[in-house]
Design an enzyme around this catalytic site. Structure first.
Site, PDB file in Angstrom:
ATOM      1  N   ASP A 264       0.858  -1.189   0.000  1.00 29.34           N
ATOM      2  CA  ASP A 264       0.000   0.000   0.000  1.00 29.34           C
ATOM      3  C   ASP A 264       0.884   1.226   0.000  1.00 29.34           C
ATOM      4  O   ASP A 264       1.723   1.412   0.887  1.00 29.34           O
ATOM      5  CB  ASP A 264      -0.916   0.018   1.225  1.00 29.34           C
ATOM      6  CG  ASP A 264      -1.686   1.320   1.309  1.00 29.34           C
ATOM      7  OD1 ASP A 264      -2.483   1.586   0.385  1.00 29.34           O
ATOM      8  OD2 ASP A 264      -1.468   2.086   2.262  1.00 29.34           O
TER       9      ASP A 264
ATOM     10  N   GLY B  26       1.179   5.017   0.511  1.00 31.49           N
ATOM     11  CA  GLY B  26       0.548   6.185   1.105  1.00 31.49           C
ATOM     12  C   GLY B  26       1.393   7.423   0.895  1.00 31.49           C
ATOM     13  O   GLY B  26       2.506   7.359   0.349  1.00 31.49           O
ATOM     14  N   ASN B  27       0.906   8.551   1.341  1.00 30.46           N
ATOM     15  CA  ASN B  27       1.614   9.814   1.132  1.00 30.46           C
ATOM     16  C   ASN B  27       2.940   9.884   1.883  1.00 30.46           C
ATOM     17  O   ASN B  27       3.888  10.522   1.425  1.00 30.46           O
ATOM     18  CB  ASN B  27       0.725  10.987   1.564  1.00 30.46           C
ATOM     19  CG  ASN B  27      -0.446  11.181   0.623  1.00 30.46           C
ATOM     20  OD1 ASN B  27      -0.267  11.490  -0.545  1.00 30.46           O
ATOM     21  ND2 ASN B  27      -1.658  10.967   1.124  1.00 30.46           N
TER      22      ASN B  27
ATOM     23  N   ILE C  99       5.180   3.599   2.566  1.00 30.04           N
ATOM     24  CA  ILE C  99       4.772   2.452   1.758  1.00 30.04           C
ATOM     25  C   ILE C  99       4.755   1.247   2.687  1.00 30.04           C
ATOM     26  O   ILE C  99       5.780   0.899   3.284  1.00 30.04           O
ATOM     27  CB  ILE C  99       5.743   2.216   0.589  1.00 30.04           C
ATOM     28  CG1 ILE C  99       5.727   3.415  -0.363  1.00 30.04           C
ATOM     29  CG2 ILE C  99       5.383   0.929  -0.158  1.00 30.04           C
ATOM     30  CD1 ILE C  99       6.750   3.331  -1.481  1.00 30.04           C
TER      31      ILE C  99
ATOM     32  N   ASP D  27      -7.239   3.055  -1.047  1.00 33.26           N
ATOM     33  CA  ASP D  27      -6.995   2.629   0.333  1.00 33.26           C
ATOM     34  C   ASP D  27      -8.303   2.486   1.110  1.00 33.26           C
ATOM     35  O   ASP D  27      -8.465   1.566   1.923  1.00 33.26           O
ATOM     36  CB  ASP D  27      -6.049   3.595   1.042  1.00 33.26           C
ATOM     37  CG  ASP D  27      -6.517   5.046   0.999  1.00 33.26           C
ATOM     38  OD1 ASP D  27      -7.297   5.414   0.099  1.00 33.26           O
ATOM     39  OD2 ASP D  27      -6.095   5.829   1.873  1.00 33.26           O
TER      40      ASP D  27
ATOM     41  N   ASP E 130      -8.686   5.414   9.496  1.00 32.32           N
ATOM     42  CA  ASP E 130      -7.331   5.161   9.007  1.00 32.32           C
ATOM     43  C   ASP E 130      -6.516   6.409   9.310  1.00 32.32           C
ATOM     44  O   ASP E 130      -6.727   7.470   8.712  1.00 32.32           O
ATOM     45  CB  ASP E 130      -7.350   4.859   7.502  1.00 32.32           C
ATOM     46  CG  ASP E 130      -6.045   4.237   7.023  1.00 32.32           C
ATOM     47  OD1 ASP E 130      -4.991   4.525   7.635  1.00 32.32           O
ATOM     48  OD2 ASP E 130      -6.067   3.471   6.042  1.00 32.32           O
TER      49      ASP E 130
ATOM     50  N   THR F 186      -1.212  10.373   7.065  1.00 31.50           N
ATOM     51  CA  THR F 186      -0.981  11.769   6.707  1.00 31.50           C
ATOM     52  C   THR F 186      -2.299  12.539   6.753  1.00 31.50           C
ATOM     53  O   THR F 186      -2.378  13.648   7.280  1.00 31.50           O
ATOM     54  CB  THR F 186      -0.366  11.860   5.297  1.00 31.50           C
ATOM     55  OG1 THR F 186       0.803  11.035   5.256  1.00 31.50           O
ATOM     56  CG2 THR F 186       0.003  13.284   4.951  1.00 31.50           C
TER      57      THR F 186
END
Length: 255
Positions: free
Chosen positions: A6, A8-9, A12, A109, A129, A132
């Site tokens: 996954d 993400g901002n 990872i 996500d 969740d 960020t």
């Protein structure tokens, strides 16, 4: 066994899943400028640490909210696996019934979190969740995704605070010994941690009021474990929720 990633901002998340069980979960920094080879080296190093060989992996799946990194990561994983990798997005079967104005806008996500939540927990569901950005998925009693919330993440809020208040420096994210801080650092830690926990408690109250019934509440994401212990409402901490969702989606789409 599959490789699930996954993007993400900030981080990872990488994990290997076998028969629905996460064998490990690790995090790498999301770096927009890295090449596919650099990501391949990073991912291969993680697999080597856990003594997982390429021939043990039947495939891979990626969800991403960072389009600039998605292609490099996909090519990196395919370099390692020597197989095509699934990307969660258009054309992928998820089984999730999305009841919002524009289903195509829903982040991958959030789709994956919701798929895993429905598979593992009683509905209705509220899925937090914490990353960020903080997101909330709302699943009704009929297992429909009916909407949610997005609000600034803890790190974003803290960065904004220190950037705009010249006398406040950076702090580590852990709860102080007392809610009433005795110095600037304690005050900041208390404010960040307990405001985040109180926000979750208040959001749960309001969402349940709108739903008209009590919901199962789940929290996941990199910062969830720092906040959930301080919530007054019952919140189930599930660090592996997203990877479990990726495994379910992989199984739905395997040839």
């Amino acid at each position: 066994m599959i490789l699930a990633i996954d993007i993400g901002n900030t981080n990872i998340v990488i994990g290997c899943i076998q028969k629905g069980e996460c064998l490990f979960v690790e995090r790498l920094s999301t770096v927009h400028t890295k090449t596919e080879l650099e990501y391949a080296i990073d991912i291969k190093n993680v697999l080597d640490i856990y003594h997982i060989r390429q021939e043990q992996l039947e495939g891979g799946i990626i969800s991403s909210v960072v389009p600039q990194v998605t292609r490099a990561a996909k090519l990196a994983v395919e370099k390692i696996l020597k197989k095509e990798v699934l990307i969660v997005g258009a054309g992928i079967k998820t089984g999730l019934n999305i009841r919002i104005d524009n289903p195509a806008q829903l982040g991958s996500d959030l789709v994956v979190d919701s798929v895993a939540g429905i598979a593992e927990y009683p509905v209705p569901l509220l899925i937090f969740d914490l990353g960020t950005a903080n997101t909330v998925c709302v699943i009704d009693r009929n297992k429909n995704y009916i909407g949610g919330m997005i609000y600034p993440g803890i790190g974003v809020s803290l960065d904004s605070l220190t950037a705009h208040a010249s006398q406040l420096g950076g702090i580590s994210l852990e709860a102080p010994e007392h809610i009433i801080g005795k110095n600037t650092t304690e005050c900041m830690k208390s404010g960040v941690i307990y405001s985040a926990a109180a926000a979750m408690d208040g959001i749960i109250d309001r969402l349940e009021e709108e739903l008209g019934e009590t919901a199962t509440v789940i929290a996941t994401g990199g910062l969830a474990k720092r906040i959930v212990p301080h919530c007054r409402r019952k919140v189930i901490l599930d660090d592996n929720l997203l990877l479990k969702g990726l495994y379910i989606i992989y199984q739905k789409n395997r040839k």
